[in-house]
Design a protein around this motif. Structure first.
Motif: not given
Ligand code: IMP
Length: 424
Positions: A15, A40-41, A129-131, A224, A238-239, A273, A303
């Protein structure tokens, strides 16, 4: 012979404003290539009074003549992809003209999303806290050698592959008592796949090799941020991909010695986040002020983002791990009007001072904060105020890399390019 590729990536927890900087830099490039992550982005671009959020499609899509490539390291959800394509069509951008997808990019299935949700629910209070976009399970299938790729959609047995992977997921979902939950989503997914199949696909490694040989200027766009990297981020919060510069090599098929500039994007403060450690997090009025003024709410999930002071040891770590050659500082305007700011210049861990990001920041860690003067009104046409110049110089002297771009607002036009005042 030929040209080299530049890389632009996030130096914090995501972000940072990468979408805006790619959009500003895009006229200097022929190809913009996303190298990892997926929906997720949320890359936000604002120009001519309109806001656009991109999840999968690279941020060069609004610049005519720029080729946008979705690399092999990206994971694609056809349903979200289709929504993006339609949203762009509605504002007059036909992606068929300038979008290419790598055949090696993996697909997010409806069951991947369901598995993401089931796994997070199972974790309870220790959730990431995954998206919940299915990112983790899709990369798990990739490394587990079970995944489905864009190129598979060209094969006659594509439906068999889809069914067999879905059935495997259904068995796993059964263990979470969630089997059969994605039946409806499946139809939508299959319809979206038909649109995906009509897109132009390439082998990104060969495409980019030729582009660089032909002297084309290529910019790799990360998603990310460094502190969310699967290897070097604040694991396990992490992602699931390599968000760092090395990820541009594996996520596009470009050799490391073909990389030239590495541009690190960071905000004048920090946000995060989702769950996980955040040493400079503010739980007070200053944190709330930054959240409100900076509109720090997720562009993908809505969020509220956690906010805190700039963390220089963490930024220094990002410079090191990515080989960042220049930095772009975003959202300096958000801190305008604050009399004093604080900046983290080290940590105290078990009573010992260190400037080094430790292996584990989930344990007891205290930020060591330095108070610095603030600044007032900022205007892109005026010289930067003294307080901000000194803030920039403090950062540069700590991380030993020049800050060459300062963003004073979300619009393309609110951008100041700075002469490097130091060599790196
Ligand atoms: P995931 O990649 O959706 O599984 O999320 C894993 C972690 O990375 C969580 O804490 C999300 O909030 C964070 N995250 C994933 N994508 C982004 C992004 O584009 N911006 C900020 N945080 C992200």
């Amino acid at each position: 012979m030929g040209s080299r590729m530049d890389v632009l990536l996030g130096a914090q927890w995501g972000d940072e404003g990468k979408g805006k900087v790619v959009d500003v830099m895009a006229p200097d490039y022929d190809v913009i290539a996303r190298f990892q992550g997926g929906p997720n982005a949320g890359h936000t671009l604002i120009f001519e009074g309109k806001k656009h959020v991109l999840h999968t499609i690279p941020s060069g899509v609004f610049r005519e003549g720029t080729v946008n490539l979705v690399g092999n390291g990206v994971v694609i959800d056809p349903v979200i992809f289709l929504k993006e394509v339609n949203a762009l069509k509605a504002v007059g951008v036909d992606v068929r003209d300038n979008l290419l997808l790598s055949r090696r990019a993996h697909l997010i299935l409806p069951t991947h999303r369901a598995l993401d949700a089931a796994s997070e629910a199972e974790k309870g209070s220790s959730k990431i806290g995954s998206t919940l976009k299915g990112i983790g399970p899709t990369y798990m299938d990739k490394t587990g050698r079970n995944g489905m790729r864009v190129g598979d959609l060209e094969l006659p047995d594509r439906m068999d592959r889809f069914r067999s992977l879905t059935e495997k997921h259904e068995r796993l979902l059964g263990m979470y008592d969630r089997a059969g939950a994605t039946k409806e989503a499946e139809e939508e997914w299959l319809a979206a796949v038909d649109v995906l199949r009509s897109m132009r696909t390439v082998d990104s490694e060969h495409y980019l090799d030729q582009a660089l040989r032909d002297g084309k200027r290529v910019l790799a766009e990360g998603a990310q941020g460094t502190l969310l990297d699967i290897d070097f981020g604040t694991y396990p919060f992490v992602t699931s991909s390599n968000t760092i510069c090395a990820g541009a090599c594996t996520g596009l098929g470009v050799a490391p010695n073909r990389i030239a500039k590495v541009v690190g994007i960071f905000k004048a403060y920090c946000t995060r986040v989702g769950s996980g450690p955040f040493p400079t997090e503010l739980h007070d009025a200053d944190g709330e002020h930054i959240r409100q003024v900076g509109r720090e709410f997720g562009s993908t999930t809505g969020r509220p983002r956690r906010c805190g002071w700039l963390d220089l040891p963490a930024l220094h770590y990002a410079v090191m791990i990515n080989g960042i050659t220049e930095l772009a500082m975003m959202k300096a305007d958000v801190l305008s009007g604050m009399d004093h700011l604080q900046v983290c210049i080290g940590y105290t861990i078990n009573g010992e001072f260190t400037e080094r990001m430790p292996y584990d920041i989930t344990g007891p860690i205290e930020p060591v904060l330095k108070t610095v003067e603030g600044w007032n009104e900022l205007r892109a046409d005026d010289p930067l105020p003294g307080g901000l110049e000194r803030y920039i110089e403090l950062i540069e002297s700590y991380v030993k890399v020049p800050i060459t771009l300062v963003s004073l607002g979300p619009d393309r036009a609110e951008t100041v390019l700075r002469q490097a005042t130091m060599a790196n």
